[in-house]
Design a protein around this motif. Structure first.
Motif, PDB file in Angstrom:
ATOM      1  N   LYS A 366       0.850  -1.195   0.000  1.00 15.86           N
ATOM      2  CA  LYS A 366       0.000   0.000   0.000  1.00 15.86           C
ATOM      3  C   LYS A 366       0.885   1.244   0.000  1.00 15.86           C
ATOM      4  O   LYS A 366       0.922   2.023   0.955  1.00 15.86           O
ATOM      5  CB  LYS A 366      -0.907   0.019   1.243  1.00 15.86           C
ATOM      6  CG  LYS A 366      -1.947  -1.092   1.263  1.00 15.86           C
ATOM      7  CD  LYS A 366      -2.767  -1.023   2.550  1.00 15.86           C
ATOM      8  CE  LYS A 366      -3.797  -2.151   2.615  1.00 15.86           C
ATOM      9  NZ  LYS A 366      -4.530  -2.157   3.921  1.00 15.86           N
ATOM     10  N   MET A 367       1.660   1.395  -1.085  1.00 11.05           N
ATOM     11  CA  MET A 367       2.558   2.541  -1.156  1.00 11.05           C
ATOM     12  C   MET A 367       1.754   3.841  -1.198  1.00 11.05           C
ATOM     13  O   MET A 367       0.745   3.939  -1.885  1.00 11.05           O
ATOM     14  CB  MET A 367       3.452   2.433  -2.386  1.00 11.05           C
ATOM     15  CG  MET A 367       4.462   1.287  -2.305  1.00 11.05           C
ATOM     16  SD  MET A 367       5.642   1.456  -0.939  1.00 11.05           S
ATOM     17  CE  MET A 367       6.908   2.445  -1.710  1.00 11.05           C
ATOM     18  N   PRO A 368       2.190   4.855  -0.456  1.00  8.28           N
ATOM     19  CA  PRO A 368       1.440   6.112  -0.359  1.00  8.28           C
ATOM     20  C   PRO A 368       1.732   7.006  -1.561  1.00  8.28           C
ATOM     21  O   PRO A 368       2.558   6.671  -2.413  1.00  8.28           O
ATOM     22  CB  PRO A 368       2.026   6.733   0.911  1.00  8.28           C
ATOM     23  CG  PRO A 368       3.467   6.302   0.859  1.00  8.28           C
ATOM     24  CD  PRO A 368       3.453   4.906   0.285  1.00  8.28           C
ATOM     25  N   PRO A 369       1.076   8.165  -1.649  1.00  4.76           N
ATOM     26  CA  PRO A 369       1.486   9.157  -2.648  1.00  4.76           C
ATOM     27  C   PRO A 369       2.976   9.493  -2.471  1.00  4.76           C
ATOM     28  O   PRO A 369       3.491   9.453  -1.337  1.00  4.76           O
ATOM     29  CB  PRO A 369       0.611  10.374  -2.337  1.00  4.76           C
ATOM     30  CG  PRO A 369      -0.585   9.796  -1.642  1.00  4.76           C
ATOM     31  CD  PRO A 369      -0.084   8.615  -0.861  1.00  4.76           C
ATOM     32  N   PHE A 370       3.627   9.829  -3.548  1.00  3.47           N
ATOM     33  CA  PHE A 370       5.085  10.016  -3.524  1.00  3.47           C
ATOM     34  C   PHE A 370       5.510  11.067  -2.500  1.00  3.47           C
ATOM     35  O   PHE A 370       6.497  10.878  -1.787  1.00  3.47           O
ATOM     36  CB  PHE A 370       5.589  10.407  -4.916  1.00  3.47           C
ATOM     37  CG  PHE A 370       7.070  10.646  -4.976  1.00  3.47           C
ATOM     38  CD1 PHE A 370       7.957   9.587  -4.841  1.00  3.47           C
ATOM     39  CD2 PHE A 370       7.569  11.928  -5.160  1.00  3.47           C
ATOM     40  CE1 PHE A 370       9.328   9.807  -4.882  1.00  3.47           C
ATOM     41  CE2 PHE A 370       8.939  12.153  -5.207  1.00  3.47           C
ATOM     42  CZ  PHE A 370       9.814  11.086  -5.068  1.00  3.47           C
ATOM     43  N   ASP A 442       8.351   2.318  -7.932  1.00  7.52           N
ATOM     44  CA  ASP A 442       6.969   1.952  -8.267  1.00  7.52           C
ATOM     45  C   ASP A 442       5.993   3.007  -7.764  1.00  7.52           C
ATOM     46  O   ASP A 442       5.015   3.349  -8.433  1.00  7.52           O
ATOM     47  CB  ASP A 442       6.623   0.591  -7.655  1.00  7.52           C
ATOM     48  CG  ASP A 442       7.557  -0.506  -8.133  1.00  7.52           C
ATOM     49  OD1 ASP A 442       7.554  -0.781  -9.339  1.00  7.52           O
ATOM     50  OD2 ASP A 442       8.294  -1.070  -7.305  1.00  7.52           O
ATOM     51  N   CYS A 443       6.279   3.499  -6.552  1.00  8.73           N
ATOM     52  CA  CYS A 443       5.434   4.529  -5.939  1.00  8.73           C
ATOM     53  C   CYS A 443       5.352   5.755  -6.849  1.00  8.73           C
ATOM     54  O   CYS A 443       4.273   6.287  -7.130  1.00  8.73           O
ATOM     55  CB  CYS A 443       6.016   4.907  -4.567  1.00  8.73           C
ATOM     56  SG  CYS A 443       5.222   6.277  -3.730  1.00  8.73           S
ATOM     57  N   TYR A 444       6.496   6.194  -7.343  1.00  5.17           N
ATOM     58  CA  TYR A 444       6.549   7.383  -8.201  1.00  5.17           C
ATOM     59  C   TYR A 444       5.853   7.123  -9.536  1.00  5.17           C
ATOM     60  O   TYR A 444       5.101   7.968 -10.041  1.00  5.17           O
ATOM     61  CB  TYR A 444       8.006   7.783  -8.434  1.00  5.17           C
ATOM     62  CG  TYR A 444       8.178   9.140  -9.076  1.00  5.17           C
ATOM     63  CD1 TYR A 444       8.305  10.279  -8.300  1.00  5.17           C
ATOM     64  CD2 TYR A 444       8.223   9.285 -10.471  1.00  5.17           C
ATOM     65  CE1 TYR A 444       8.464  11.537  -8.878  1.00  5.17           C
ATOM     66  CE2 TYR A 444       8.387  10.525 -11.063  1.00  5.17           C
ATOM     67  CZ  TYR A 444       8.504  11.648 -10.257  1.00  5.17           C
ATOM     68  OH  TYR A 444       8.662  12.879 -10.834  1.00  5.17           O
ATOM     69  N   MET A 445       6.118   5.946 -10.118  1.00 12.29           N
ATOM     70  CA  MET A 445       5.518   5.601 -11.416  1.00 12.29           C
ATOM     71  C   MET A 445       3.992   5.652 -11.340  1.00 12.29           C
ATOM     72  O   MET A 445       3.330   6.216 -12.211  1.00 12.29           O
ATOM     73  CB  MET A 445       5.982   4.203 -11.849  1.00 12.29           C
ATOM     74  CG  MET A 445       7.433   4.148 -12.303  1.00 12.29           C
ATOM     75  SD  MET A 445       8.071   2.450 -12.413  1.00 12.29           S
ATOM     76  CE  MET A 445       7.020   1.775 -13.709  1.00 12.29           C
ATOM     77  N   LYS A 446       3.441   5.081 -10.266  1.00 13.17           N
ATOM     78  CA  LYS A 446       1.979   5.068 -10.103  1.00 13.17           C
ATOM     79  C   LYS A 446       1.439   6.468  -9.846  1.00 13.17           C
ATOM     80  O   LYS A 446       0.435   6.898 -10.422  1.00 13.17           O
ATOM     81  CB  LYS A 446       1.593   4.152  -8.939  1.00 13.17           C
ATOM     82  CG  LYS A 446       1.696   2.659  -9.256  1.00 13.17           C
ATOM     83  CD  LYS A 446       1.241   1.851  -8.045  1.00 13.17           C
ATOM     84  CE  LYS A 446       1.372   0.352  -8.307  1.00 13.17           C
ATOM     85  NZ  LYS A 446       1.009  -0.444  -7.118  1.00 13.17           N
ATOM     86  N   ASP A 447       2.119   7.186  -8.961  1.00 15.39           N
ATOM     87  CA  ASP A 447       1.629   8.487  -8.529  1.00 15.39           C
ATOM     88  C   ASP A 447       1.663   9.514  -9.664  1.00 15.39           C
ATOM     89  O   ASP A 447       0.753  10.334  -9.805  1.00 15.39           O
ATOM     90  CB  ASP A 447       2.485   8.982  -7.355  1.00 15.39           C
ATOM     91  CG  ASP A 447       1.782  10.034  -6.519  1.00 15.39           C
ATOM     92  OD1 ASP A 447       0.557   9.930  -6.345  1.00 15.39           O
ATOM     93  OD2 ASP A 447       2.462  10.960  -6.046  1.00 15.39           O
ATOM     94  N   LYS A 448       2.720   9.450 -10.477  1.00 17.18           N
ATOM     95  CA  LYS A 448       2.896  10.445 -11.538  1.00 17.18           C
ATOM     96  C   LYS A 448       2.467   9.932 -12.916  1.00 17.18           C
ATOM     97  O   LYS A 448       2.430  10.712 -13.879  1.00 17.18           O
ATOM     98  CB  LYS A 448       4.364  10.900 -11.615  1.00 17.18           C
ATOM     99  CG  LYS A 448       4.958  11.357 -10.285  1.00 17.18           C
ATOM    100  CD  LYS A 448       4.301  12.613  -9.769  1.00 17.18           C
ATOM    101  CE  LYS A 448       4.950  13.075  -8.456  1.00 17.18           C
ATOM    102  NZ  LYS A 448       4.287  14.238  -7.873  1.00 17.18           N
ATOM    103  N   GLY A 449       2.188   8.619 -13.016  1.00 21.37           N
ATOM    104  CA  GLY A 449       1.776   8.050 -14.288  1.00 21.37           C
ATOM    105  C   GLY A 449       2.864   8.095 -15.346  1.00 21.37           C
ATOM    106  O   GLY A 449       2.610   8.437 -16.507  1.00 21.37           O
TER     107      GLY A 449
END
Length: 470
Positions: A366-370, A442-449
Protein backbone atom coordinates in the motif's frame (compact mmCIF):
# COMPACT_ATOMS: atom_id res chain seq x y z
CA UNK A 1 35.61 -7.98 4.34
CA UNK A 2 37.88 -6.22 6.85
CA UNK A 3 37.34 -8.76 9.64
CA UNK A 4 39.58 -7.86 12.58
CA UNK A 5 42.27 -6.21 10.44
CA UNK A 6 42.58 -3.29 12.84
CA UNK A 7 42.15 -5.19 16.11
CA UNK A 8 45.89 -5.81 16.44
CA UNK A 9 47.10 -2.41 15.19
CA UNK A 10 49.63 -0.72 17.43
CA UNK A 11 50.63 2.87 16.73
CA UNK A 12 54.37 3.41 16.22
CA UNK A 13 54.79 6.59 18.26
CA UNK A 14 58.37 7.17 17.11
CA UNK A 15 57.34 7.04 13.45
CA UNK A 16 54.38 9.31 14.13
CA UNK A 17 56.68 11.79 15.87
CA UNK A 18 59.01 11.71 12.84
CA UNK A 19 56.08 12.49 10.53
CA UNK A 20 54.99 15.30 12.83
CA UNK A 21 58.44 16.97 12.80
CA UNK A 22 58.71 16.73 9.02
CA UNK A 23 55.23 18.22 8.68
CA UNK A 24 56.08 21.18 10.92
CA UNK A 25 59.26 21.93 8.95
CA UNK A 26 57.57 21.72 5.55
CA UNK A 27 54.56 23.73 6.74
CA UNK A 28 56.82 26.76 7.22
CA UNK A 29 58.06 26.52 3.62
CA UNK A 30 54.58 26.08 2.17
CA UNK A 31 53.17 28.90 4.32
CA UNK A 32 55.83 31.25 2.92
CA UNK A 33 54.81 30.23 -0.61
CA UNK A 34 51.16 30.82 0.20
CA UNK A 35 51.78 34.26 1.67
CA UNK A 36 53.89 35.31 -1.33
CA UNK A 37 51.54 33.99 -4.02
CA UNK A 38 49.18 36.29 -5.91
CA UNK A 39 46.45 36.14 -8.55
CA UNK A 40 46.12 32.87 -10.53
CA UNK A 41 49.21 31.37 -8.89
CA UNK A 42 47.61 31.90 -5.46
CA UNK A 43 44.29 30.28 -6.42
CA UNK A 44 46.05 27.29 -8.00
CA UNK A 45 48.06 26.77 -4.81
CA UNK A 46 44.96 26.99 -2.57
CA UNK A 47 43.18 24.50 -4.84
CA UNK A 48 46.09 22.07 -4.60
CA UNK A 49 46.32 22.37 -0.82
CA UNK A 50 42.61 21.53 -0.55
CA UNK A 51 42.82 18.59 -2.97
CA UNK A 52 45.84 17.16 -1.13
CA UNK A 53 44.22 17.39 2.32
CA UNK A 54 46.63 20.09 3.52
CA UNK A 55 44.34 23.11 3.81
CA UNK A 56 43.58 22.51 7.51
CA UNK A 57 47.20 23.51 8.28
CA UNK A 58 46.63 26.95 6.73
CA UNK A 59 42.96 27.76 7.44
CA UNK A 60 43.45 31.36 8.60
CA UNK A 61 45.91 32.17 5.81
CA UNK A 62 43.64 30.72 3.12
CA UNK A 63 40.63 32.65 4.39
CA UNK A 64 42.61 35.92 4.44
CA UNK A 65 43.90 35.30 0.92
CA UNK A 66 40.47 34.44 -0.47
CA UNK A 67 39.06 37.62 1.08
CA UNK A 68 41.69 39.52 -0.93
CA UNK A 69 40.75 37.59 -4.09
CA UNK A 70 37.07 38.44 -3.52
CA UNK A 71 37.78 42.13 -2.90
CA UNK A 72 39.85 42.55 -6.09
CA UNK A 73 36.89 42.36 -8.44
CA UNK A 74 38.42 44.71 -11.00
CA UNK A 75 40.88 41.98 -12.03
CA UNK A 76 38.12 39.54 -12.99
CA UNK A 77 37.49 41.06 -16.42
CA UNK A 78 41.00 40.08 -17.52
CA UNK A 79 40.82 36.47 -16.36
CA UNK A 80 40.87 33.60 -18.84
CA UNK A 81 38.39 30.69 -18.61
CA UNK A 82 40.62 28.63 -16.29
CA UNK A 83 41.15 31.45 -13.77
CA UNK A 84 37.56 32.74 -13.93
CA UNK A 85 36.14 29.28 -13.21
CA UNK A 86 38.68 28.51 -10.48
CA UNK A 87 38.02 31.82 -8.70
CA UNK A 88 34.25 31.31 -8.95
CA UNK A 89 34.40 27.78 -7.50
CA UNK A 90 36.84 28.51 -4.67
CA UNK A 91 34.88 31.56 -3.51
CA UNK A 92 31.52 29.76 -3.63
CA UNK A 93 32.93 26.79 -1.74
CA UNK A 94 34.09 29.23 0.94
CA UNK A 95 30.60 30.78 1.23
CA UNK A 96 31.15 33.94 -0.81
CA UNK A 97 28.30 35.22 -2.97
CA UNK A 98 29.65 35.30 -6.53
CA UNK A 99 27.46 35.93 -9.58
CA UNK A 100 27.57 33.54 -12.52
CA UNK A 101 27.61 36.67 -14.73
CA UNK A 102 31.42 36.36 -14.67
CA UNK A 103 31.01 33.70 -17.38
CA UNK A 104 29.01 35.90 -19.77
CA UNK A 105 32.10 36.82 -21.79
CA UNK A 106 32.64 33.16 -22.72
CA UNK A 107 29.19 32.50 -24.17
CA UNK A 108 27.40 33.60 -27.31
CA UNK A 109 24.47 36.03 -27.30
CA UNK A 110 21.99 33.16 -26.99
CA UNK A 111 23.78 31.90 -23.87
CA UNK A 112 25.47 28.91 -25.55
CA UNK A 113 29.03 27.89 -24.83
CA UNK A 114 31.48 28.14 -27.72
CA UNK A 115 31.87 24.60 -29.08
CA UNK A 116 34.91 25.67 -31.11
CA UNK A 117 37.21 25.90 -28.08
CA UNK A 118 40.44 24.30 -29.30
CA UNK A 119 41.76 21.13 -27.72
CA UNK A 120 45.21 22.29 -26.69
CA UNK A 121 46.41 21.34 -23.21
CA UNK A 122 45.77 24.84 -21.81
CA UNK A 123 42.23 24.89 -23.11
CA UNK A 124 41.51 21.48 -21.57
CA UNK A 125 42.64 22.85 -18.20
CA UNK A 126 40.15 25.66 -18.77
CA UNK A 127 37.31 23.30 -19.71
CA UNK A 128 38.18 21.13 -16.68
CA UNK A 129 38.12 24.18 -14.40
CA UNK A 130 34.73 25.18 -15.83
CA UNK A 131 33.43 21.61 -15.31
CA UNK A 132 34.34 21.79 -11.62
CA UNK A 133 32.84 25.28 -11.28
CA UNK A 134 29.56 24.15 -12.87
CA UNK A 135 28.98 21.79 -9.93
CA UNK A 136 28.62 24.64 -7.43
CA UNK A 137 25.70 26.15 -9.33
CA UNK A 138 22.39 27.02 -7.71
CA UNK A 139 18.90 27.08 -9.23
CA UNK A 140 18.15 29.28 -12.26
CA UNK A 141 21.78 29.58 -13.39
CA UNK A 142 21.21 28.56 -16.98
CA UNK A 143 24.72 29.44 -18.09
CA UNK A 144 26.13 26.90 -15.62
CA UNK A 145 23.52 24.25 -16.46
CA UNK A 146 24.74 24.61 -20.05
CA UNK A 147 28.36 24.57 -18.87
CA UNK A 148 27.88 21.27 -17.06
CA UNK A 149 26.50 19.57 -20.17
CA UNK A 150 29.06 21.19 -22.47
CA UNK A 151 32.11 20.30 -20.36
CA UNK A 152 31.07 16.69 -19.73
CA UNK A 153 30.63 16.18 -23.47
CA UNK A 154 33.92 17.95 -24.27
CA UNK A 155 36.01 16.14 -21.67
CA UNK A 156 34.69 12.70 -22.62
CA UNK A 157 35.33 13.46 -26.29
CA UNK A 158 38.95 14.53 -25.80
CA UNK A 159 39.89 12.02 -23.06
CA UNK A 160 41.40 9.32 -25.36
CA UNK A 161 43.78 11.91 -26.88
CA UNK A 162 45.18 13.20 -23.57
CA UNK A 163 48.54 12.30 -22.03
CA UNK A 164 49.24 10.86 -18.60
CA UNK A 165 48.91 13.55 -15.88
CA UNK A 166 46.10 15.61 -17.43
CA UNK A 167 44.33 12.41 -18.50
CA UNK A 168 44.33 11.11 -14.90
CA UNK A 169 43.02 14.45 -13.70
CA UNK A 170 40.15 14.42 -16.20
CA UNK A 171 39.27 10.78 -15.44
CA UNK A 172 39.16 11.49 -11.70
CA UNK A 173 37.09 14.65 -12.22
CA UNK A 174 34.51 12.87 -14.40
CA UNK A 175 34.17 10.18 -11.74
CA UNK A 176 34.30 12.50 -8.71
CA UNK A 177 33.75 16.24 -9.30
CA UNK A 178 35.35 18.06 -6.36
CA UNK A 179 32.15 19.58 -4.95
CA UNK A 180 30.34 16.22 -4.93
CA UNK A 181 33.20 14.00 -3.82
CA UNK A 182 34.73 13.03 -0.50
CA UNK A 183 38.14 14.76 -0.36
CA UNK A 184 39.57 12.01 1.85
CA UNK A 185 39.13 9.38 -0.87
CA UNK A 186 41.05 11.44 -3.45
CA UNK A 187 44.12 12.61 -1.49
CA UNK A 188 46.21 9.64 -2.65
CA UNK A 189 45.23 10.11 -6.31
CA UNK A 190 46.14 13.80 -6.31
CA UNK A 191 49.53 13.10 -4.74
CA UNK A 192 50.28 10.86 -7.74
CA UNK A 193 48.84 13.34 -10.25
CA UNK A 194 50.71 16.38 -8.96
CA UNK A 195 53.95 14.47 -8.57
CA UNK A 196 53.54 13.04 -12.09
CA UNK A 197 52.92 16.35 -13.84
CA UNK A 198 56.05 17.88 -12.29
CA UNK A 199 54.53 21.36 -11.94
CA UNK A 200 53.88 21.35 -8.20
CA UNK A 201 56.48 22.62 -5.76
CA UNK A 202 58.43 19.72 -4.23
CA UNK A 203 57.77 20.93 -0.68
CA UNK A 204 54.01 20.71 -1.25
CA UNK A 205 54.26 17.15 -2.57
CA UNK A 206 56.55 16.10 0.30
CA UNK A 207 54.23 17.66 2.86
CA UNK A 208 51.25 15.87 1.34
CA UNK A 209 53.00 12.48 1.64
CA UNK A 210 54.01 12.92 5.27
CA UNK A 211 50.57 14.30 6.08
CA UNK A 212 48.85 11.36 4.34
CA UNK A 213 50.84 8.80 6.35
CA UNK A 214 50.36 10.75 9.58
CA UNK A 215 46.57 10.86 9.08
CA UNK A 216 46.39 7.20 8.05
CA UNK A 217 48.04 6.15 11.31
CA UNK A 218 45.51 8.20 13.26
CA UNK A 219 42.66 6.48 11.41
CA UNK A 220 44.12 3.02 12.05
CA UNK A 221 44.45 3.81 15.76
CA UNK A 222 40.83 5.01 15.89
CA UNK A 223 39.66 1.91 14.01
CA UNK A 224 41.52 -0.29 16.50
CA UNK A 225 39.65 1.41 19.36
CA UNK A 226 36.32 1.13 17.51
CA UNK A 227 36.93 -2.54 16.73
CA UNK A 228 37.46 -3.21 20.43
CA UNK A 229 34.23 -1.32 21.24
CA UNK A 230 32.28 -3.20 18.55
CA UNK A 231 33.58 -6.67 19.41
CA UNK A 232 32.53 -6.42 23.06
CA UNK A 233 28.86 -6.56 21.97
CA UNK A 234 29.39 -9.79 19.97
CA UNK A 235 26.60 -8.71 17.62
CA UNK A 236 28.14 -10.47 14.62
CA UNK A 237 27.17 -13.79 16.17
CA UNK A 238 24.07 -12.63 18.07
CA UNK A 239 22.48 -10.82 15.10
CA UNK A 240 23.74 -12.67 12.00
CA UNK A 241 21.12 -10.95 9.80
CA UNK A 242 22.57 -7.48 10.49
CA UNK A 243 25.33 -5.86 8.46
CA UNK A 244 28.76 -5.91 10.05
CA UNK A 245 30.00 -2.68 8.52
CA UNK A 246 32.10 -0.89 11.12
CA UNK A 247 34.90 0.15 8.75
CA UNK A 248 32.40 1.42 6.19
CA UNK A 249 30.63 3.35 8.94
CA UNK A 250 33.94 4.85 10.06
CA UNK A 251 34.63 6.06 6.52
CA UNK A 252 31.43 8.16 6.73
CA UNK A 253 32.92 9.96 9.71
CA UNK A 254 36.41 10.28 8.24
CA UNK A 255 34.91 11.65 5.02
CA UNK A 256 32.91 14.20 7.01
CA UNK A 257 35.92 15.53 8.97
CA UNK A 258 39.31 14.06 8.14
CA UNK A 259 41.39 16.45 10.28
CA UNK A 260 43.20 15.01 13.35
CA UNK A 261 41.28 17.07 15.92
CA UNK A 262 37.90 15.56 14.96
CA UNK A 263 38.46 12.09 16.43
CA UNK A 264 35.23 12.26 18.44
CA UNK A 265 33.16 13.09 15.37
CA UNK A 266 34.61 10.15 13.41
CA UNK A 267 33.92 7.76 16.28
CA UNK A 268 30.36 8.90 17.00
CA UNK A 269 29.48 8.83 13.30
CA UNK A 270 30.79 5.24 13.07
CA UNK A 271 28.84 4.18 16.17
CA UNK A 272 25.64 5.93 15.10
CA UNK A 273 25.89 4.57 11.54
CA UNK A 274 26.35 1.04 12.90
CA UNK A 275 23.40 1.59 15.23
CA UNK A 276 21.01 2.82 12.53
CA UNK A 277 22.17 0.01 10.20
CA UNK A 278 21.17 -2.57 12.78
CA UNK A 279 17.83 -0.85 13.29
CA UNK A 280 17.28 -0.75 9.52
CA UNK A 281 18.15 -4.44 9.07
CA UNK A 282 15.94 -5.42 12.00
CA UNK A 283 12.92 -3.60 10.56
CA UNK A 284 13.62 -4.31 6.93
CA UNK A 285 15.14 -7.78 6.73
CA UNK A 286 14.21 -9.76 9.82
CA UNK A 287 11.38 -8.61 12.07
CA UNK A 288 7.74 -9.37 11.27
CA UNK A 289 5.32 -6.44 11.14
CA UNK A 290 4.04 -7.37 14.61
CA UNK A 291 7.59 -7.50 16.01
CA UNK A 292 8.44 -4.20 14.34
CA UNK A 293 5.41 -2.62 16.01
CA UNK A 294 6.60 -3.93 19.37
CA UNK A 295 10.11 -2.53 18.98
CA UNK A 296 8.71 0.85 17.91
CA UNK A 297 6.42 0.92 20.94
CA UNK A 298 9.18 0.00 23.39
CA UNK A 299 11.59 2.55 21.90
CA UNK A 300 8.86 5.16 22.35
CA UNK A 301 8.80 4.38 26.09
CA UNK A 302 12.64 4.47 26.27
CA UNK A 303 12.71 2.30 29.38
CA UNK A 304 14.76 -0.87 29.83
CA UNK A 305 12.18 -2.15 32.33
CA UNK A 306 9.81 -2.73 29.39
CA UNK A 307 12.23 -4.98 27.51
CA UNK A 308 10.69 -8.37 28.45
CA UNK A 309 7.85 -8.08 25.93
CA UNK A 310 10.35 -8.16 23.06
CA UNK A 311 11.54 -11.33 21.29
CA UNK A 312 15.12 -12.27 22.22
CA UNK A 313 16.82 -10.83 19.11
CA UNK A 314 15.09 -7.49 19.65
CA UNK A 315 16.19 -7.41 23.28
CA UNK A 316 19.76 -7.51 21.98
CA UNK A 317 19.02 -4.67 19.55
CA UNK A 318 17.33 -2.59 22.24
CA UNK A 319 20.18 -3.05 24.74
CA UNK A 320 22.68 -2.01 22.07
CA UNK A 321 20.68 1.14 21.28
CA UNK A 322 20.51 2.06 24.96
CA UNK A 323 24.23 1.40 25.45
CA UNK A 324 25.20 3.70 22.56
CA UNK A 325 22.80 6.34 23.90
CA UNK A 326 24.27 6.14 27.43
CA UNK A 327 27.79 6.63 26.02
CA UNK A 328 26.54 9.64 24.05
CA UNK A 329 24.80 11.08 27.12
CA UNK A 330 28.01 10.81 29.18
CA UNK A 331 30.12 12.45 26.47
CA UNK A 332 27.57 15.25 25.99
CA UNK A 333 27.62 15.98 29.72
CA UNK A 334 31.43 16.02 29.83
CA UNK A 335 31.52 18.51 26.95
CA UNK A 336 28.85 20.75 28.51
CA UNK A 337 26.31 19.71 25.89
CA UNK A 338 23.76 17.83 28.02
CA UNK A 339 20.96 19.48 26.04
CA UNK A 340 21.85 17.21 23.09
CA UNK A 341 21.01 13.89 24.80
CA UNK A 342 17.17 14.15 24.73
CA UNK A 343 17.35 15.19 21.07
CA UNK A 344 19.51 12.16 20.26
CA UNK A 345 17.05 9.73 21.85
CA UNK A 346 14.10 11.49 20.20
CA UNK A 347 15.79 11.25 16.79
CA UNK A 348 16.14 7.47 17.25
CA UNK A 349 12.46 7.21 18.19
CA UNK A 350 11.52 9.18 15.06
CA UNK A 351 13.73 6.89 13.00
CA UNK A 352 12.05 3.77 14.39
CA UNK A 353 8.62 5.19 13.60
CA UNK A 354 9.69 6.04 10.05
CA UNK A 355 11.31 2.62 9.44
CA UNK A 356 8.17 0.94 10.78
CA UNK A 357 5.88 3.01 8.57
CA UNK A 358 7.96 2.33 5.47
CA UNK A 359 7.95 -1.40 6.17
CA UNK A 360 4.16 -1.41 6.51
CA UNK A 361 3.78 0.30 3.14
CA UNK A 362 6.07 -2.23 1.45
CA UNK A 363 4.81 -5.43 3.10
CA UNK A 364 1.12 -4.53 2.82
CA UNK A 365 1.63 -3.32 -0.78
CA UNK A 366 0.00 0.00 0.00
CA UNK A 367 2.56 2.54 -1.16
CA UNK A 368 1.44 6.11 -0.36
CA UNK A 369 1.49 9.16 -2.65
CA UNK A 370 5.09 10.02 -3.52
CA UNK A 371 5.18 13.24 -1.47
CA UNK A 372 4.07 11.36 1.65
CA UNK A 373 6.80 8.79 1.05
CA UNK A 374 9.39 11.58 0.68
CA UNK A 375 8.27 13.27 3.90
CA UNK A 376 8.86 9.99 5.72
CA UNK A 377 12.19 9.56 3.92
CA UNK A 378 13.57 12.70 5.60
CA UNK A 379 13.63 10.60 8.78
CA UNK A 380 14.76 7.31 7.17
CA UNK A 381 17.68 9.21 5.64
CA UNK A 382 19.05 9.18 9.25
CA UNK A 383 19.98 12.84 8.98
CA UNK A 384 18.69 13.81 12.42
CA UNK A 385 20.51 11.11 14.46
CA UNK A 386 23.67 11.87 12.48
CA UNK A 387 23.57 15.66 12.84
CA UNK A 388 22.69 15.55 16.54
CA UNK A 389 25.46 12.98 17.11
CA UNK A 390 28.01 15.66 16.08
CA UNK A 391 27.00 18.14 18.77
CA UNK A 392 29.31 17.12 21.66
CA UNK A 393 32.26 17.26 19.25
CA UNK A 394 31.56 20.81 18.02
CA UNK A 395 32.54 23.55 20.46
CA UNK A 396 30.48 26.32 18.88
CA UNK A 397 27.14 24.48 18.78
CA UNK A 398 24.51 25.46 21.36
CA UNK A 399 20.89 24.55 22.01
CA UNK A 400 19.95 27.41 19.66
CA UNK A 401 21.66 25.71 16.70
CA UNK A 402 20.00 22.37 17.50
CA UNK A 403 16.58 24.04 17.59
CA UNK A 404 17.33 25.61 14.20
CA UNK A 405 18.35 22.19 12.89
CA UNK A 406 15.06 20.69 14.06
CA UNK A 407 13.02 23.51 12.48
CA UNK A 408 13.41 21.79 9.07
CA UNK A 409 15.60 24.38 7.32
CA UNK A 410 15.95 23.89 3.58
CA UNK A 411 19.55 22.68 3.77
CA UNK A 412 18.54 19.79 6.06
CA UNK A 413 15.47 18.73 4.09
CA UNK A 414 17.28 19.01 0.74
CA UNK A 415 20.25 16.99 2.03
CA UNK A 416 17.98 14.31 3.48
CA UNK A 417 15.83 13.93 0.36
CA UNK A 418 18.83 14.00 -1.94
CA UNK A 419 20.58 11.31 0.11
CA UNK A 420 17.54 9.07 0.18
CA UNK A 421 16.87 9.52 -3.54
CA UNK A 422 20.46 8.57 -4.36
CA UNK A 423 20.15 5.55 -2.10
CA UNK A 424 16.85 4.53 -3.70
CA UNK A 425 18.36 4.87 -7.18
CA UNK A 426 21.10 2.47 -6.17
CA UNK A 427 18.97 -0.10 -4.36
CA UNK A 428 15.55 -0.29 -6.04
CA UNK A 429 16.47 -3.23 -8.32
CA UNK A 430 17.64 -5.34 -5.37
CA UNK A 431 14.73 -4.33 -3.15
CA UNK A 432 12.19 -4.97 -5.90
CA UNK A 433 12.94 -8.74 -5.68
CA UNK A 434 11.83 -9.51 -9.24
CA UNK A 435 8.64 -7.49 -8.88
CA UNK A 436 7.50 -9.08 -5.61
CA UNK A 437 8.02 -5.92 -3.53
CA UNK A 438 7.09 -2.37 -4.39
CA UNK A 439 9.78 0.29 -4.05
CA UNK A 440 9.77 4.07 -4.17
CA UNK A 441 10.31 3.78 -7.94
CA UNK A 442 6.97 1.95 -8.27
CA UNK A 443 5.43 4.53 -5.94
CA UNK A 444 6.55 7.38 -8.20
CA UNK A 445 5.52 5.60 -11.42
CA UNK A 446 1.98 5.07 -10.10
CA UNK A 447 1.63 8.49 -8.53
CA UNK A 448 2.90 10.44 -11.54
CA UNK A 449 1.78 8.05 -14.29
CA UNK A 450 5.22 7.82 -15.89
CA UNK A 451 7.51 5.02 -17.10
CA UNK A 452 10.36 3.49 -15.13
CA UNK A 453 12.88 5.15 -17.44
CA UNK A 454 11.26 8.55 -16.91
CA UNK A 455 11.17 7.93 -13.16
CA UNK A 456 14.92 7.23 -13.04
CA UNK A 457 15.57 10.40 -15.05
CA UNK A 458 13.36 12.50 -12.74
CA UNK A 459 15.04 11.04 -9.65
CA UNK A 460 18.39 12.13 -11.10
CA UNK A 461 16.94 15.64 -11.56
CA UNK A 462 15.72 15.62 -7.95
CA UNK A 463 19.28 14.87 -6.86
CA UNK A 464 20.69 17.67 -9.07
CA UNK A 465 18.19 20.15 -7.64
CA UNK A 466 19.07 18.95 -4.14
CA UNK A 467 22.73 19.81 -4.78
CA UNK A 468 21.70 23.26 -6.07
CA UNK A 469 19.63 23.94 -2.93
CA UNK A 470 22.40 22.77 -0.62
Amino acid sequence: MWGDTFATFSLDHQLQEKYSKEIETLKKEVKSMLMAATSTQLMVLIDKLERLGLSYHFEAEIEDKLKQVYDLEEEVADHDLFTTALRFRLLRQHQYHVSCDVFDKFVSKDGKWDLEISLSRDDIEGVLSLYEAAHVRIRDEKVLDEAAAFTIHRLKHVLPQLESAIKEKVELALQHPIHKSLPLLNFRSYINIYEGEGLTNESVVKLSKFNFNFLQNIYKKELAELTSWWNKYELKSKLPYARDRLVECYIWGAALRYEPQFAYLRAIVAKTMQLVSIMDDTYDNYGTLEEDDLLTDILEKWNLDEIDVLPDFMKIVYRFIMSVYEDFEREAEQQGKSFAAPHYSESLKELSRAYNQEQKWIMERKMPPFEEYMTNSVFTSCIYPMFIAFVPGMKSVTEKEVQWLLSEPKIVISTAKMGRTLEDLGSHERENRDGEMETVVDCYMKDKGVSKQQTIYEFEQLVENGWKDV
